[in-house]
Write a protein that holds these residues in place. Structure first.
Motif, short mmCIF file in Angstrom:
data_model
loop_
_atom_site.label_atom_id
_atom_site.label_comp_id
_atom_site.label_asym_id
_atom_site.label_seq_id
_atom_site.Cartn_x
_atom_site.Cartn_y
_atom_site.Cartn_z
N GLU A 62 52.72 44.76 32.86
CA GLU A 62 54.23 44.73 32.53
C GLU A 62 54.63 46.17 33.20
OE1 GLU A 62 54.94 44.60 28.57
OE2 GLU A 62 54.54 42.43 28.42
N LYS A 63 53.70 47.27 33.18
CA LYS A 63 54.32 48.41 33.99
C LYS A 63 54.16 48.13 35.45
CE LYS A 63 51.92 52.20 32.72
NZ LYS A 63 51.05 53.10 32.38
N VAL A 102 45.21 44.58 44.39
CA VAL A 102 46.82 44.90 43.97
C VAL A 102 47.79 43.88 44.27
CG1 VAL A 102 48.60 46.48 44.37
CG2 VAL A 102 46.22 47.36 44.07
N LEU A 103 47.60 43.14 45.47
CA LEU A 103 48.32 42.02 45.53
C LEU A 103 48.41 41.00 44.97
CD1 LEU A 103 47.98 42.19 49.44
CD2 LEU A 103 50.25 42.73 48.14
N VAL A 104 47.03 40.49 44.61
CA VAL A 104 46.55 39.50 43.54
C VAL A 104 47.49 39.79 42.10
CG1 VAL A 104 45.10 38.39 41.85
CG2 VAL A 104 44.62 38.69 44.47
N HIS A 105 47.66 41.07 41.53
CA HIS A 105 48.10 41.43 40.35
C HIS A 105 49.60 41.49 40.29
CE1 HIS A 105 44.05 42.35 39.07
NE2 HIS A 105 44.25 42.33 37.70
N ILE A 106 50.09 41.84 41.57
CA ILE A 106 51.44 41.79 41.87
C ILE A 106 51.90 40.31 41.80
CG2 ILE A 106 53.44 42.04 43.45
CD1 ILE A 106 52.14 44.55 44.42
N GLY A 107 50.98 39.26 42.21
CA GLY A 107 51.34 37.87 42.21
C GLY A 107 51.28 37.52 40.77
N LYS A 108 50.34 37.98 40.08
CA LYS A 108 49.97 37.58 38.73
C LYS A 108 51.43 37.82 37.91
CE LYS A 108 46.63 38.19 34.96
NZ LYS A 108 45.46 38.91 34.41
N ALA A 109 51.81 39.02 38.10
CA ALA A 109 53.17 39.76 37.38
C ALA A 109 54.32 38.91 37.78
CB ALA A 109 53.47 40.86 37.83
N LEU A 110 54.34 38.20 38.82
CA LEU A 110 55.36 37.03 39.20
C LEU A 110 55.24 35.90 38.88
CD1 LEU A 110 55.84 38.62 42.88
CD2 LEU A 110 57.34 39.00 40.87
#
Length: 284
Positions: free
Chosen positions: A73-74, A186-194
């Motif tokens: 979330e952060k 990092v990109l995978v986790h940005i995708g996960k957040a989306l």
């Protein structure tokens, strides 16, 4: 050996590099007119403690979370509201990072004769130079830089990478692989957040490309009159920045205000670039 001219070293170099300009003239009392910027946006000088600080994301916590948790979330908020964040516990060996810092210093301390072998060629952006993209009438950046395309390896500049001095070349080889791995995480986790499937962003980026730019900012007698790098956005999907010292020089604009970033020890500063903005348009 005198710094070479534009015609000798390539179209990207407008004037002799700043580092050699300072070295040649000793302690400068004023900035040459060529580098004076007269319309610099005002930046934050006071009430620093009252400002919001750049978000800090802990990668180890992100990797630990199986579902959307507080750290994700952060990250989501950092991307939506800032487009920048500092990343701690990133897993990249600090020994390797320090080796890269040392190698970068040694690279810029090469003689002009040795640097000339690694200089930008006409029509090329890679190597030592300025990467100037302004007209002759606009002020130059107070920076000397080295730019090189690193991955995928089969697209590297054949005259440049093999001629880098050792052990910098070997450390750069290891570093660019580790940074690519970090960027994908990092990109995978940005995708996960989306709410995007892990492979969707990877597929969108394809093989992707990686380049590394090393900026050197020599001491300046009038820092309020120059810009190290003019205001810009990065064209990439993701920029991973490591700072060589604790000097506070990086500034980002938020709500029309320039905010000075205080780098954390052993942290990377990450910036979402234009490619990421296009990919997430309508989501962020």
């Amino acid at each position: 050996m005198e710094p070479k001219t534009t015609e000798e070293l390539g179209s990207c170099l407008v004037f002799p590099c700043v580092k050699e300009l300072v070295a040649k003239n000793g302690e400068l009392n004023s900035v040459p007119e060529r580098y004076v910027s007269r319309n610099i946006d005002p930046f934050v000088l006071s009430n620093i403690d009252s400002l919001q600080h750049l978000p800090v994301i802990d990668l180890s916590k992100l990797l630990y979370e199986e579902v959307k948790g507080s750290e994700l979330e952060k990250l989501d908020i950092a991307c939506k509201e800032w487009g920048f964040f500092q990343l701690i516990n990133h897993g990249v060996s600090m020994t390797l990072v320090e080796d890269m810092k040392k190698g970068a210093e040694e690279l810029f301390n090469l003689s002009m004769e040795e640097k000339s072998k690694l200089w930008q060629k006409a029509g090329d952006m890679e190597g030592f130079g300025t990467m100037a993209d302004v007209s002759q009438d606009e002020p130059s950046n107070w920076v000397h830089l080295f730019y090189i395309f690193t991955l995928p390896s089969h697209l590297r500049n054949s005259h440049l990478f093999p001629n880098l001095p050792l052990p910098f070349r070997e450390n750069l080889e290891a570093y660019c692989i580790k940074i690519r791995e970090l960027g994908i995480k990092v990109l995978v986790h940005i995708g996960k957040a989306l709410g995007i499937e892990p492979n969707e962003i990877k597929d969108s980026l394809g093989e992707g490309g990686q380049s590394i730019r090393i900026n050197y900012y020599p001491p300046c007698p009038q820092p309020e009159s120059v810009l190290g790098l003019k205001a810009h956005t990065d064209a990439s999907a993701l920029t991973i920045l490591v700072q060589n010292n604790e000097v506070e020089g990086l500034q980002i604009q938020k709500h029309g205000m320039w905010i000075t970033i205080k780098p954390l020890p052993n942290a990377f500063i990450l910036s979402l670039g234009d490619v990421m903005e296009v990919m997430t348009n309508g989501i962020y």
